[in-house]
Motif scaffolding. Structure first.
Motif, PDB file in Angstrom:
ATOM      1  N   GLN A  56       0.792  -1.225   0.000  1.00 49.51           N
ATOM      2  CA  GLN A  56       0.000   0.000   0.000  1.00 49.51           C
ATOM      3  C   GLN A  56       0.830   1.284   0.000  1.00 49.51           C
ATOM      4  O   GLN A  56       0.284   2.358  -0.251  1.00 49.51           O
ATOM      5  CB  GLN A  56      -0.943   0.011   1.211  1.00 49.51           C
ATOM      6  CG  GLN A  56      -1.927  -1.134   1.222  1.00 49.51           C
ATOM      7  CD  GLN A  56      -3.021  -0.944   2.253  1.00 49.51           C
ATOM      8  OE1 GLN A  56      -3.376   0.167   2.594  1.00 49.51           O
ATOM      9  NE2 GLN A  56      -3.560  -2.050   2.760  1.00 49.51           N
ATOM     10  N   SER A  59       5.274   0.190  -2.862  1.00 54.31           N
ATOM     11  CA  SER A  59       5.094  -0.068  -4.292  1.00 54.31           C
ATOM     12  C   SER A  59       4.549   1.161  -5.021  1.00 54.31           C
ATOM     13  O   SER A  59       4.926   1.437  -6.164  1.00 54.31           O
ATOM     14  CB  SER A  59       4.165  -1.262  -4.501  1.00 54.31           C
ATOM     15  OG  SER A  59       2.895  -1.005  -3.918  1.00 54.31           O
ATOM     16  N   LYS A  60       3.672   1.919  -4.373  1.00 54.25           N
ATOM     17  CA  LYS A  60       3.109   3.119  -5.009  1.00 54.25           C
ATOM     18  C   LYS A  60       4.181   4.202  -5.179  1.00 54.25           C
ATOM     19  O   LYS A  60       4.251   4.865  -6.213  1.00 54.25           O
ATOM     20  CB  LYS A  60       1.939   3.652  -4.187  1.00 54.25           C
ATOM     21  CG  LYS A  60       0.728   2.727  -4.167  1.00 54.25           C
ATOM     22  CD  LYS A  60      -0.410   3.315  -3.351  1.00 54.25           C
ATOM     23  CE  LYS A  60      -1.619   2.376  -3.353  1.00 54.25           C
ATOM     24  NZ  LYS A  60      -2.746   2.923  -2.560  1.00 54.25           N
ATOM     25  N   ALA A  63       6.644   3.084  -7.926  1.00 52.48           N
ATOM     26  CA  ALA A  63       6.076   3.251  -9.271  1.00 52.48           C
ATOM     27  C   ALA A  63       6.155   4.707  -9.718  1.00 52.48           C
ATOM     28  O   ALA A  63       6.420   5.000 -10.886  1.00 52.48           O
ATOM     29  CB  ALA A  63       4.627   2.774  -9.286  1.00 52.48           C
ATOM     30  N   VAL A 109       1.428  11.687  -4.684  1.00 56.65           N
ATOM     31  CA  VAL A 109       1.077  10.323  -4.289  1.00 56.65           C
ATOM     32  C   VAL A 109       0.534  10.261  -2.868  1.00 56.65           C
ATOM     33  O   VAL A 109      -0.305   9.402  -2.565  1.00 56.65           O
ATOM     34  CB  VAL A 109       2.321   9.408  -4.431  1.00 56.65           C
ATOM     35  CG1 VAL A 109       2.023   8.001  -3.924  1.00 56.65           C
ATOM     36  CG2 VAL A 109       2.779   9.358  -5.878  1.00 56.65           C
ATOM     37  N   GLN A 112      -3.038   9.491  -1.886  1.00 59.73           N
ATOM     38  CA  GLN A 112      -3.502   8.143  -2.216  1.00 59.73           C
ATOM     39  C   GLN A 112      -3.066   7.095  -1.186  1.00 59.73           C
ATOM     40  O   GLN A 112      -3.518   5.959  -1.245  1.00 59.73           O
ATOM     41  CB  GLN A 112      -2.967   7.741  -3.594  1.00 59.73           C
ATOM     42  CG  GLN A 112      -3.281   8.736  -4.706  1.00 59.73           C
ATOM     43  CD  GLN A 112      -2.558   8.408  -5.998  1.00 59.73           C
ATOM     44  OE1 GLN A 112      -2.121   7.280  -6.202  1.00 59.73           O
ATOM     45  NE2 GLN A 112      -2.429   9.399  -6.877  1.00 59.73           N
ATOM     46  N   LEU A 113      -2.185   7.474  -0.271  1.00 60.84           N
ATOM     47  CA  LEU A 113      -1.691   6.539   0.741  1.00 60.84           C
ATOM     48  C   LEU A 113      -2.660   6.470   1.918  1.00 60.84           C
ATOM     49  O   LEU A 113      -3.464   7.392   2.130  1.00 60.84           O
ATOM     50  CB  LEU A 113      -0.308   6.978   1.229  1.00 60.84           C
ATOM     51  CG  LEU A 113       0.783   7.124   0.155  1.00 60.84           C
ATOM     52  CD1 LEU A 113       2.089   7.570   0.804  1.00 60.84           C
ATOM     53  CD2 LEU A 113       0.983   5.819  -0.598  1.00 60.84           C
TER      54      LEU A 113
END
Length: 1021
Positions: A56, A59-60, A63, A109, A112-113
């Motif tokens: 969660q 990896s985000k 990317a 980002v 979104q976490l």
């Protein structure tokens, strides 16, 4: 020549003054810093397993970062509750620009976490993982006040002032706890009153709310912001008054449908309000003493001596404003050890210089000759400081080794130029000097192709040597002839030689002629003998020295005691473990100090330093064994006790049982785990392998089992009850044993932490969690009705590189290392045949000479090719250079036999000696061959053997002087014993190689030269 000589001398004097002016601006370290300009990003998510954190969060972020330009590698490690990502960049990427792009991506980002993830922090110039355990400097604040007040003073007064000093990476304050407000309630009472924690938080927020009413204009037509401010916030209040204000906050009573019942209660009626110290998050102690301690860490690459001076100057200023009963002092200063080592190195360098000059004076018996050598050395060194500054070269152990070693080479070039200029009164030897200098540089060039770890250690060594060599060539070619003219040093033809000396030279020449004639007569046999000698030496070296050698690092002798407890252990439990160790250590007088740091309930570390009289003896080993024995009495704790520094031998064979490591890679985490378990079963078939660990950590911390409780919900039951997973998650989060702060409220000019917790949160177990009735949004239910808890084992950490998962497998083989290797090779060959596409496995050598480093020794072949090309250009021949490069293996015989017969450790210094010898050995032969070629041009009809003898007689004296000056210059660096990191191995290897190089130059150089045929008789006179 007189006028030009004067101008040259003035020019060099000006350059020397400029170089000396740059000395205070140089960066001084003890060891080279791994400052690669990479970025690291850290983040936390408390009490979350590595798998969830990786899926969660990590990896985000990876990317997002993978879209950046100029990145060579992205590595991530997801631990229990925290993670970090390292971004490696190429040399063409602007670091500041990349940091800005990374910060922009994080802002995109982060929304979104998950909401409980901390904001990722970007780190630059972070110290190495090992260096983070050791503070750069520790300050202690004492005074007639409690620890909390002292900590507040340190945070408010000292930390902002010290943080302004350039070069400080981090400053942490330990000791003394902040205060917080605890509002505890009874669960059943809250359920009867239809209240939730959110109602309490909202009531407090509304009571202390400061609202903006808009803008207004004053009489001067200035706009002012109008704020609605509660009247009770206008004055400073005591804790009792704030407690009373909190207790008097009204709260409306509502029914189950949230209708107002028209009744009011106050928070003091349903809450127990207390102001208390926060639970300790971590501990930091020096010698077991609880005090307010400020720990300073330095930037990677900062001039530590200069930084320490700046900190001490700032402390002197701050002490003037201290309250009367307060006192601050330096408890630990790492620069004391740096100054001690640099002082020792300075003594060694000065002693080497003194011995060299004494040797030159004895060999020449001329004060002017010796003075000229000294002047050339000082000029060479002063000018080099200019290049050190502009090329940003650090002054540390390896660069000092290069400076000291270069003394001998600088003297070599000066002696050759003096000898030639006194004989021929011209500078035609420049071609030979340039060739000798470039061949030594060629030997140093392979350092740029070494693996990163080795290259970082030796890069500055190579740069400093290259700079010193280049400057020495200029000094020898221009300054030395100018000084010869000014000092009026006698020419060689003006020196009268007595008959006894001539007779001695004739006898020695006659004997040398006989020996060379014999070797040329049996040329093939002579070459075969030296080949056998080289093969024997390299066999002995590889079997008995290289396999058991280990890297060394110049650092203070220290004993590390690391401990880890199962996850969900408390910081108090970990602290109790170290309190027992501290109690034991406090009674040992040989210890200088021990620094304890308890990070949390899972990890803790301790560094033990010894007094000077005991740090290099047997006591560190004795204490290590005693601590291992003591730790065995404490069950349930994973220990890692090891020593570093000069007082410990880090030989890998200290443990008799060989350990094997394997590295598996793949792009699917679950499939990678399945393949690792398959390999585990294949390995455990062997009776000498007891257990295979498929989750070996790449760090020293996470080598333990990790478990978590997983609540699996039933979607059908959730739908019937009208519940969602996020509501269940919020409820479970409130049951946390260590709840997070619910509210930061501005009170008394500062933000106060407020927690609303149930009174039974510390006795809440899994059974009660599953079976007691709970209320979520006015709905009564039990967790057993919607799901089930399952205790599962999880990976202690998840490693990724370029979004490829990495899993480390380790096992111990109870037997011979050789048989273990054979079984492992056979098993891997069988396993790889069935391995799916996209997955790989390879051996990961734990010895310092891993596979990549072993390949480094083949780079010496590149050096030989470079030297051949340089010599071919100088001599304008393709055959003569072959004779010169044949001398390199002969010098290596001396290195190999030195380490074998004296049982020495072959560390970075040993490798540096091979690098230096590969280029330096041919220098002496270049001067002989150059003289030989010049004589052939002058006397084309005379035999080559006679001309070679004449060239040998002309150059053997300066060659002996240059070789012995280098050897004598290295003697001070081996008299302190093998505990001297780098110096001893470098000195011993170089001396052994130079001694054998004389054998090659004197006896084998004419044997290797083409068209060299002996004559029956010759007039030696």
């Amino acid at each position: 020549m007189q006028k030009s000589s004067f101008g040259i001398i003035i020019l060099f004097i000006v350059l020397c003054i400029i170089g000396i002016a740059f000395i205070p601006r140089l960066s001084i370290q003890l060891n080279p810093i791994k400052n690669t300009g990479n970025l690291s990003i850290t983040y936390d998510w408390r009490d979350v397993s590595p798998e969830i954190l990786e899926r969660q969060v990590s990896s985000k972020l990876e990317a997002a970062f993978s879209t950046l330009q100029g990145i060579t590698k992205i590595k991530s490690i997801s631990n229990y509750g925290s993670g970090f990502i390292t971004i490696e960049i190429d040399k063409f990427t602007d670091l500041d620009e990349l940091r800005f792009e990374v910060a922009s991506l994080i802002r995109q980002v982060y929304p979104q976490l998950p909401k409980d993830v901390s904001y990722p922090i970007i780190h630059l110039n972070s110290p190495e993982e090992e260096e983070e355990k050791k503070p750069f400097m520790s300050l202690q604040l004492n005074g007639a006040a409690n620890l909390s007040e002292l900590k507040d003073y340190a945070v408010d007064q000292f930390k902002p002032q010290l943080a302004q000093i350039e070069g400080i990476y981090a400053l942490q304050v330990f000791g003394g706890n902040d205060k917080e407000w605890i509002l505890s309630y009874n669960r059943s009472q809250f359920e009867n009153l239809n209240l939730t924690e959110y109602d309490i938080i909202q009531a407090i927020s509304q009571q202390y709310k400061q609202a903006s009413l808009g803008l207004a204009q004053n009489t001067n037509d200035q706009q002012m912001n109008v704020i609605l401010n509660p009247s009770f916030l206008k004055k400073q209040k005591s804790s009792e008054e704030i407690k009373s204000d909190l207790g008097n906050i009204p709260l409306a009573i509502k029914d189950a449908k949230q209708n107002n019942l028209g009744r009011i209660i106050h928070l003091s009626d349903i809450l127990k309000i207390e102001r208390q110290e926060k639970s300790v998050q971590e501990f930091y102690r020096i010698n077991g003493e609880n005090a307010v301690t400020m720990v300073i860490q330095a930037d990677a690459g900062a001039n530590q001596l200069s930084l320490a001076k700046k900190i001490k100057d700032k402390l002197t200023d701050l002490k003037r404003s201290l309250p009367p009963t307060y006192n601050i002092h330096i408890e630990y200063d790492a620069t004391e050890y740096i100054q001690e080592n640099l002082g020792k190195t300075g003594i060694q360098t000065g002693l080497a210089l003194l011995i060299l000059l004494l040797f030159v004076w004895i060999s020449s018996r001329s004060g002017e000759y010796t003075l000229l050598i000294l002047i050339s050395l000082l000029v060479n060194l002063a000018i080099s400081f200019i290049f050190f500054y502009f090329l940003k070269i650090e002054i540390h152990l390896y660069s000092l080794a290069a400076i000291t070693t270069s003394f001998g080479i600088v003297i070599d070039n000066t002696i050759v130029m003096i000898d030639h200029y006194r004989r021929y009164e011209n500078q035609k030897v420049f071609k030979a000097l340039a060739g000798a200098t470039f061949t030594t540089m060629a030997g140093l060039s392979i350092i740029w192709f070494l693996p990163e770890d080795t290259k970082i250690n030796l890069m500055d060594f190579a740069l400093v040597m290259t700079i010193e060599l280049g400057i020495s060539l200029i000094v020898a070619s221009f300054l030395v002839p100018a000084f010869i003219e000014k000092l009026s040093i006698k020419k060689i033809r003006q020196v009268k030689q007595n008959r006894i000396k001539i007779k001695r030279i004739s006898v020695l020449s006659s004997q040398y002629y006989s020996v060379i004639t014999f070797l040329l007569k049996f040329r093939k046999t002579s070459i075969l003998v030296i080949i056998l000698a080289f093969g024997t030496s390299i066999y002995l070296f590889s079997q008995y020295v290289f396999e058991y050698s280990h890297p060394t690092k110049n650092e203070r002798t220290a004993l590390y005691v690391n401990a880890s407890l199962p996850n969900h252990s408390t910081v108090e439990q970990m602290n109790e473990v170290y309190l027992q160790i501290e109690k034991y250590l406090s009674e040992i007088p040989e210890i200088d100090r021990f620094i304890t740091r308890v990070y949390d309930g899972q990890y803790g570390s301790m560094v033990i330093y010894f007094k000077t009289d005991y740090q290099n003896g047997s006591f560190p080993f004795i204490l290590k064994n005693k601590l291992i024995s003591l730790s065995s009495e404490m069950s349930g704790i994973s220990w890692d006790i090891y020593g570093v520094g000069q007082g410990f031998n880090q030989n890998i064979n200290e443990n008799s049982t060989p350990t094997f490591l394997l590295e598996m890679r793949g792009y699917h985490f679950n499939e990678l785990g399945k393949q690792a378990n398959t390999l585990k079963r294949l390995l455990e078939v062997h009776p000498r392998i007891q257990e295979v660990n498929t989750n070996k950590s790449v760090t020293h911390w996470n080598n333990k089992n990790l478990f978590e409780y997983v609540l699996t919900t039933k979607s059908s039951n959730m739908a019937i009850l009208g519940q969602h997973n996020n509501e269940i998650y919020e409820y479970l989060q409130r049951q946390n044993f260590r709840p997070q702060t619910d509210l930061f409220q501005f009170i008394n000019g500062d933000f106060e932490e407020i927690k609303v917790i149930p009174t039974d949160n510390k006795i809440f177990d899994v059974w009660a969690l599953m079976n007691q009735p709970l209320q979520i949004e006015n709905k009564q239910m039990k967790l057993t009705n919607i799901g089930a808890f399952d205790k599962q084992k999880v990976s202690p950490e998840i490693n990724k590189e370029n979004q490829e998962y990495i899993q480390i497998i380790s096992f111990e083989y109870f037997g011979s290392q050789i048989f273990g290797e054979k079984f492992l090779d056979k098993t891997l060959a069988e396993f790889k045949s069935d391995l799916p596409i996209g997955f790989t496995v390879k051996k990961k050598n734990i010895l310092w000479q891993d596979i990549e480093k072993e390949k480094s020794y083949w780079l010496l072949g590149i050096v030989i090719i470079l030297i051949y090309m340089i010599c071919a250009i100088i001599f304008e021949s393709l055959l003569q250079p072959l004779a010169l490069i044949s001398l390199i293996p002969i010098s290596f015989i001396g290195v190999f036999l030195t380490f074998y017969f004296f049982d020495l450790n072959f560390d970075q210094g040993g490798y540096a000696s091979l690098v230096l010898l590969s280029g330096n050995v041919v220098c002496a032969a270049i001067f002989i061959i150059t003289e030989f070629n010049n004589l052939q041009k002058k006397h084309p009809k005379q035999g080559s053997f006679i001309l070679y003898l004449k060239a040998f007689n002309h150059k053997i004296t300066p060659i002996f002087l240059t070789v012995f000056s280098t050897i004598i210059g290295l003697i001070p660096f081996i008299i302190f014993g093998q505990n001297e990191v780098f110096w001893f191995a470098f000195g011993a290897g170089t001396i052994g190689g130079l001694v054998f190089s004389l054998i090659g130059i004197i006896f084998y150089l004419p044997v290797f030269l083409p068209n060299m045929l002996p004559v029956r008789s010759v007039n030696i006179k």
